[in-house]
Write an enzyme that holds these catalytic residues in place. Structure first.
Site, mmCIF file in Angstrom:
data_model
loop_
_atom_site.group_PDB
_atom_site.id
_atom_site.type_symbol
_atom_site.label_atom_id
_atom_site.label_comp_id
_atom_site.label_asym_id
_atom_site.label_seq_id
_atom_site.Cartn_x
_atom_site.Cartn_y
_atom_site.Cartn_z
ATOM 1 N N HIS A 111 2.361 -2.943 5.273
ATOM 2 C CA HIS A 111 2.275 -2.052 4.434
ATOM 3 C C HIS A 111 1.503 -2.215 3.095
ATOM 4 O O HIS A 111 1.341 -3.447 2.816
ATOM 5 C CB HIS A 111 3.327 -0.858 4.490
ATOM 6 C CG HIS A 111 4.423 -1.748 3.291
ATOM 7 N ND1 HIS A 111 5.141 -2.617 3.652
ATOM 8 C CD2 HIS A 111 5.003 -1.096 2.216
ATOM 9 C CE1 HIS A 111 5.881 -3.044 2.626
ATOM 10 N NE2 HIS A 111 5.808 -1.979 1.609
ATOM 11 N N HIS A 162 1.873 -1.877 -0.116
ATOM 12 C CA HIS A 162 2.468 -2.312 -1.441
ATOM 13 C C HIS A 162 2.105 -3.597 -1.955
ATOM 14 O O HIS A 162 1.999 -4.499 -1.182
ATOM 15 C CB HIS A 162 4.109 -2.027 -1.364
ATOM 16 C CG HIS A 162 4.463 -0.850 -1.512
ATOM 17 N ND1 HIS A 162 5.549 -0.421 -1.132
ATOM 18 C CD2 HIS A 162 3.828 0.492 -1.893
ATOM 19 C CE1 HIS A 162 5.654 1.186 -1.064
ATOM 20 N NE2 HIS A 162 4.577 1.465 -1.714
ATOM 21 N N ASP A 198 3.501 -6.026 -3.441
ATOM 22 C CA ASP A 198 4.366 -7.147 -2.907
ATOM 23 C C ASP A 198 4.186 -7.369 -1.735
ATOM 24 O O ASP A 198 4.978 -8.426 -1.266
ATOM 25 C CB ASP A 198 5.876 -6.833 -3.586
ATOM 26 C CG ASP A 198 6.337 -5.706 -2.870
ATOM 27 O OD1 ASP A 198 5.701 -4.582 -2.728
ATOM 28 O OD2 ASP A 198 7.445 -5.701 -2.389
ATOM 29 N N HIS A 199 3.453 -7.053 -0.930
ATOM 30 C CA HIS A 199 3.041 -7.418 0.714
ATOM 31 C C HIS A 199 1.731 -7.778 0.617
ATOM 32 O O HIS A 199 1.357 -8.603 1.871
ATOM 33 C CB HIS A 199 3.637 -6.308 1.565
ATOM 34 C CG HIS A 199 5.141 -6.013 1.216
ATOM 35 N ND1 HIS A 199 6.034 -6.454 2.253
ATOM 36 C CD2 HIS A 199 5.701 -5.128 0.510
ATOM 37 C CE1 HIS A 199 7.241 -5.967 1.803
ATOM 38 N NE2 HIS A 199 7.086 -5.292 0.616
ATOM 39 N N HIS A 227 8.771 4.955 3.976
ATOM 40 C CA HIS A 227 8.682 4.388 2.750
ATOM 41 C C HIS A 227 7.321 4.319 2.250
ATOM 42 O O HIS A 227 6.696 4.736 1.198
ATOM 43 C CB HIS A 227 8.894 2.754 2.942
ATOM 44 C CG HIS A 227 8.986 1.802 1.947
ATOM 45 N ND1 HIS A 227 9.665 1.886 0.992
ATOM 46 C CD2 HIS A 227 7.972 0.901 1.756
ATOM 47 C CE1 HIS A 227 9.311 0.778 0.127
ATOM 48 N NE2 HIS A 227 8.172 0.218 0.637
ATOM 49 N N ASP A 246 9.377 -3.060 4.900
ATOM 50 C CA ASP A 246 10.400 -2.325 3.974
ATOM 51 C C ASP A 246 11.021 -1.001 4.505
ATOM 52 O O ASP A 246 11.230 0.077 4.049
ATOM 53 C CB ASP A 246 9.657 -1.796 2.571
ATOM 54 C CG ASP A 246 9.406 -3.223 1.564
ATOM 55 O OD1 ASP A 246 9.780 -4.219 2.250
ATOM 56 O OD2 ASP A 246 8.695 -3.060 0.696
ATOM 57 N N HIS A 302 12.694 -7.833 1.997
ATOM 58 C CA HIS A 302 13.464 -7.909 0.624
ATOM 59 C C HIS A 302 15.049 -8.560 1.083
ATOM 60 O O HIS A 302 15.529 -8.013 2.124
ATOM 61 C CB HIS A 302 13.791 -6.652 -0.117
ATOM 62 C CG HIS A 302 12.185 -6.328 -0.524
ATOM 63 N ND1 HIS A 302 11.825 -6.647 -1.876
ATOM 64 C CD2 HIS A 302 11.401 -5.448 -0.002
ATOM 65 C CE1 HIS A 302 10.380 -6.212 -1.900
ATOM 66 N NE2 HIS A 302 10.226 -5.393 -0.913
#
Ligand code: ZN
Ligand code: FE
Length: 256
Positions: free
Chosen positions: A57, A59, A61-62, A115, A134, A172
């Site tokens: 996805h 975001h 942090d990915h 999410h 996530d 995570h």
């Protein structure tokens, strides 16, 4: 055909990266790219060369390492069609039900919105491994940012149908906090009590609590257990639908 190798490493503050390596072809896929330097170091440590990035996805942090890794290696980037406008570096887009080949193995794409709206999970059908991004966490599920609870519950149900022995990697390390919340609404679940103690021991040793399995999550993760009589009693929702119980659990976790 030799079995694929999976290498998980911690990155950023509480993310995980995973490399998937095929000893036969030498191909290596990174699931997401939370941090280019950490992915690069993990590759160097194993002596592997990056050939693919599989994006769950959009975001930051990915995805933030994708551009750098792609320009260094020319790797092929595969990710969610519904988020292609947010992830500029995709070479190939995939949607629910699509499959592609990695190292001679079929990878099935499962859309799990909630999410984010476009989230894709990757199921390595022969290895029996799923990457849930996530969406599903150990003892938890992702916060619902873009979708709604109904959508997220439908996504959970898709993952619940995978074979119980399926190994689950996710984005995570949230497991210890998730365990504390899980115990608050499922205190009489003996398997959960035992697992929570194991998780505390692992974290005290600085060890990861992942991967997990679908079977373990079905027994202990409250977000997959909205049909459970004990949880329903605690919530006072004996007569509600599974979806409504799920939504209430998600709401309580948000406010925990
Ligand atoms: Zn996310
Ligand atoms: Fe994340």
């Amino acid at each position: 055909m030799a079995a694929l190798e999976f290498h998980q490493f911690p990155t950023l503050s509480d993310n995980y990266g995973v490399l998937i390596h095929d000893p036969e072809s030498g191909g290596t896929a990174s699931v997401d790219a939370p941090d280019a330097a950490d992915v690069r170091n993990a590759l160097a440590e194993k002596g592997w060369v990056l050939s693919h990035i599989l994006v769950t996805h959009h975001h930051w942090d990915h995805v933030q390492g994708i551009g750098e890794l792609k320009s260094e290696t020319g790797c092929r980037v595969i990710g969610p069609a519904d988020e292609a406008d947010k992830i500029e570096t995709l070479d190939e887009t995939v949607a629910d039900g699509d499959t592609f080949q990695f190292a001679g193995e079929t990878v099935a794409c499962i859309s799990t919105p909630g999410h984010t709206l476009g989230m894709i999970n990757f199921h390595f059908t022969k290895s029996g491994v799923v990457f849930t991004g996530d969406t599903l966490f150990a003892l938890g599920c992702g916060r619902i940012f873009e979708g709604d609870a109904k959508m997220m519950w439908a996504s959970m149900q898709k993952l619940m149908q995978l074979p119980p022995e399926t190994i689950v990697y996710c984005g995570h390390e949230y497991t210890q906090a998730n365990a504390k919340f899980a115990l608050s609404i499922d205190p009489d679940n003996a398997k959960l009590v035992i697992r929570a103690a194991q998780i505390d021991a692992l974290r005290a040793d600085g060890k990861p609590t992942l991967p997990t399995t679908i079977g373990v999550e079905l027994e202990t993760n409250p977000f997959l257990r909205s049909a459970d009589a004990g949880i329903r009693r605690v919530l006072g929702m004996e007569k509600s639908s599974d979806g409504d119980v799920f939504a209430e659990i998600r709401k309580r976790k948000d406010n925990a």
